[in-house]
Design a protein around this motif. Sequence first.
Motif, PDB file in Angstrom:
ATOM      1  N   ARG A  41      45.100  44.297  44.629  1.00  0.00           N
ATOM      2  CA  ARG A  41      44.554  45.657  44.825  1.00  0.00           C
ATOM      3  C   ARG A  41      43.190  45.551  45.451  1.00  0.00           C
ATOM      4  NH1 ARG A  41      41.558  49.458  42.879  1.00  0.00           N
ATOM      5  NH2 ARG A  41      42.012  51.592  42.923  1.00  0.00           N
ATOM      6  N   HIS A  42      43.029  46.121  46.425  1.00  0.00           N
ATOM      7  CA  HIS A  42      42.073  45.799  47.389  1.00  0.00           C
ATOM      8  C   HIS A  42      41.564  44.380  47.732  1.00  0.00           C
ATOM      9  CE1 HIS A  42      38.186  47.609  49.300  1.00  0.00           C
ATOM     10  NE2 HIS A  42      37.530  46.789  48.634  1.00  0.00           N
ATOM     11  N   GLU A  43      40.699  44.097  48.649  1.00  0.00           N
ATOM     12  CA  GLU A  43      40.486  42.852  49.113  1.00  0.00           C
ATOM     13  C   GLU A  43      39.962  42.168  47.821  1.00  0.00           C
ATOM     14  OE1 GLU A  43      37.598  42.768  52.403  1.00  0.00           O
ATOM     15  OE2 GLU A  43      38.989  43.033  53.798  1.00  0.00           O
ATOM     16  N   HIS A  46      34.872  40.855  49.539  1.00  0.00           N
ATOM     17  CA  HIS A  46      34.751  41.346  51.137  1.00  0.00           C
ATOM     18  C   HIS A  46      34.518  40.115  51.858  1.00  0.00           C
ATOM     19  CE1 HIS A  46      34.078  45.727  49.437  1.00  0.00           C
ATOM     20  NE2 HIS A  46      35.472  45.317  49.547  1.00  0.00           N
ATOM     21  N   PHE A  61      47.803  42.181  50.001  1.00  0.00           N
ATOM     22  CA  PHE A  61      46.527  42.919  49.580  1.00  0.00           C
ATOM     23  C   PHE A  61      47.107  44.651  49.853  1.00  0.00           C
ATOM     24  CE2 PHE A  61      45.128  38.805  50.479  1.00  0.00           C
ATOM     25  CZ  PHE A  61      44.096  38.817  49.264  1.00  0.00           C
ATOM     26  N   VAL A  62      46.735  45.177  49.041  1.00  0.00           N
ATOM     27  CA  VAL A  62      47.112  46.798  48.996  1.00  0.00           C
ATOM     28  C   VAL A  62      46.019  47.697  48.499  1.00  0.00           C
ATOM     29  CG1 VAL A  62      49.529  46.585  48.617  1.00  0.00           C
ATOM     30  CG2 VAL A  62      48.434  46.913  46.691  1.00  0.00           C
ATOM     31  N   GLU A  63      45.967  48.789  48.872  1.00  0.00           N
ATOM     32  CA  GLU A  63      44.692  49.535  48.466  1.00  0.00           C
ATOM     33  C   GLU A  63      45.120  50.249  47.140  1.00  0.00           C
ATOM     34  OE1 GLU A  63      41.357  49.730  49.299  1.00  0.00           O
ATOM     35  OE2 GLU A  63      42.069  48.141  50.655  1.00  0.00           O
ATOM     36  N   GLU A  64      46.336  50.665  46.854  1.00  0.00           N
ATOM     37  CA  GLU A  64      46.587  51.328  45.550  1.00  0.00           C
ATOM     38  C   GLU A  64      47.668  50.664  44.969  1.00  0.00           C
ATOM     39  OE1 GLU A  64      44.447  53.604  44.472  1.00  0.00           O
ATOM     40  OE2 GLU A  64      43.231  53.988  46.063  1.00  0.00           O
ATOM     41  N   GLU A  67      51.452  50.936  45.737  1.00  0.00           N
ATOM     42  CA  GLU A  67      51.955  50.301  46.771  1.00  0.00           C
ATOM     43  C   GLU A  67      52.636  48.985  46.014  1.00  0.00           C
ATOM     44  OE1 GLU A  67      49.355  50.098  50.346  1.00  0.00           O
ATOM     45  OE2 GLU A  67      47.971  51.256  48.838  1.00  0.00           O
ATOM     46  N   SER A  77      40.667  43.546  42.026  1.00  0.00           N
ATOM     47  CA  SER A  77      39.500  42.505  42.874  1.00  0.00           C
ATOM     48  C   SER A  77      38.266  42.523  41.938  1.00  0.00           C
ATOM     49  CB  SER A  77      39.154  43.519  44.223  1.00  0.00           C
ATOM     50  OG  SER A  77      38.408  44.414  43.926  1.00  0.00           O
ATOM     51  N   PRO A 130      33.765  50.014  46.437  1.00  0.00           N
ATOM     52  CA  PRO A 130      34.703  49.954  45.306  1.00  0.00           C
ATOM     53  C   PRO A 130      34.047  49.769  44.045  1.00  0.00           C
ATOM     54  CG  PRO A 130      35.004  48.025  47.032  1.00  0.00           C
ATOM     55  CD  PRO A 130      34.227  49.162  47.614  1.00  0.00           C
ATOM     56  N   ASN A 227      31.787  45.103  55.391  1.00  0.00           N
ATOM     57  CA  ASN A 227      31.998  45.804  54.345  1.00  0.00           C
ATOM     58  C   ASN A 227      31.483  45.029  53.024  1.00  0.00           C
ATOM     59  OD1 ASN A 227      33.940  43.903  54.104  1.00  0.00           O
ATOM     60  ND2 ASN A 227      35.547  45.189  53.425  1.00  0.00           N
TER      61      ASN A 227
END
Length: 314
Positions: A41-43, A46, A61-64, A67, A77, A130, A227
Amino acid sequence: MAKPPLTLYLAAPRGFCAGVDRAIKVVEMALRKWGAPVYVRHEIVHNKFVVDSLREQGAVFVEELEECPDDRPVVFSAHGVPKSVPAEAARRQMIYVDATCPLVSKVHIEAQRHSENGLQMIMIGHRGHPETVGTMGQLPEGEVLLVETVEDVAHVQVRDPERLAFVTQTTLSVDDTKDIVAALKARFPAIVGPHKEDICYATTNRQEAVKAMAPQVEAMLVVGAPNSSNSRRLVEVGAKSGCGYAQLVQRAGDIDWRALDGISTLGVTAGASAPEELVTEVIDAFRSRYDVTVEQIETATENVEFKVPRVLRS
């Protein structure tokens, strides 16, 4: 034709910190233990190069969390997550591994403790980063107020000025944060702060090395991702410390050679999530154009190591 001479100063410490090292290891060990795919979840950190190489090994890799399927492991992360995320993973009976940097977890615990003592929290951090989202998400809505600048301190609306505490994101500029803390203490004399700044050792050390290097070089390159908060702070610190040209580059291919035309001294450092091989790639790019002499500017030595979570050790 003879290459022009260039003295390349290399900052030390630079590059990976213990928290990043551990987070990458967590994903690699999870892939070995459970096989691919392992969801993240998330990178994890970075850095595109790191994320791409883990993706090749089978990380997705997903954001939420929504998913992710229920039946595959998920890694959180290094930046940390709001409390609601592990709670939801547990509700779905997922296998999850928390790769949050222990120094970020320490800030989470601190915020929790202050809240239990009835204090409202002020967090110094970057909106939407994040780590800030994760720390603010440790407590109920409205219990953590965010300030990004000295100006924000003047306008923040608190419940009770006598019952406040503050925490900070771990990757901020040490100098900027000092000014914000001073403004908080001036406006709220009773505010409680951490014993020692929450800004982590690695962020502080990398900024100190840049400060030592900046006055000696005409230009400076920081290897890191756009980022990456700690990498971007290094560029700012370089510029503020007297270096005329400070630039963030992800890889050697991003170097703006025209901007560097005619220099004879260059500083190079790397953010805490940038692998050393990208620094080597940058140095090699300069060797192909210049007669390079490398000198190291070392301001601290680091020997911090963090254990991986227990679930991966068994």
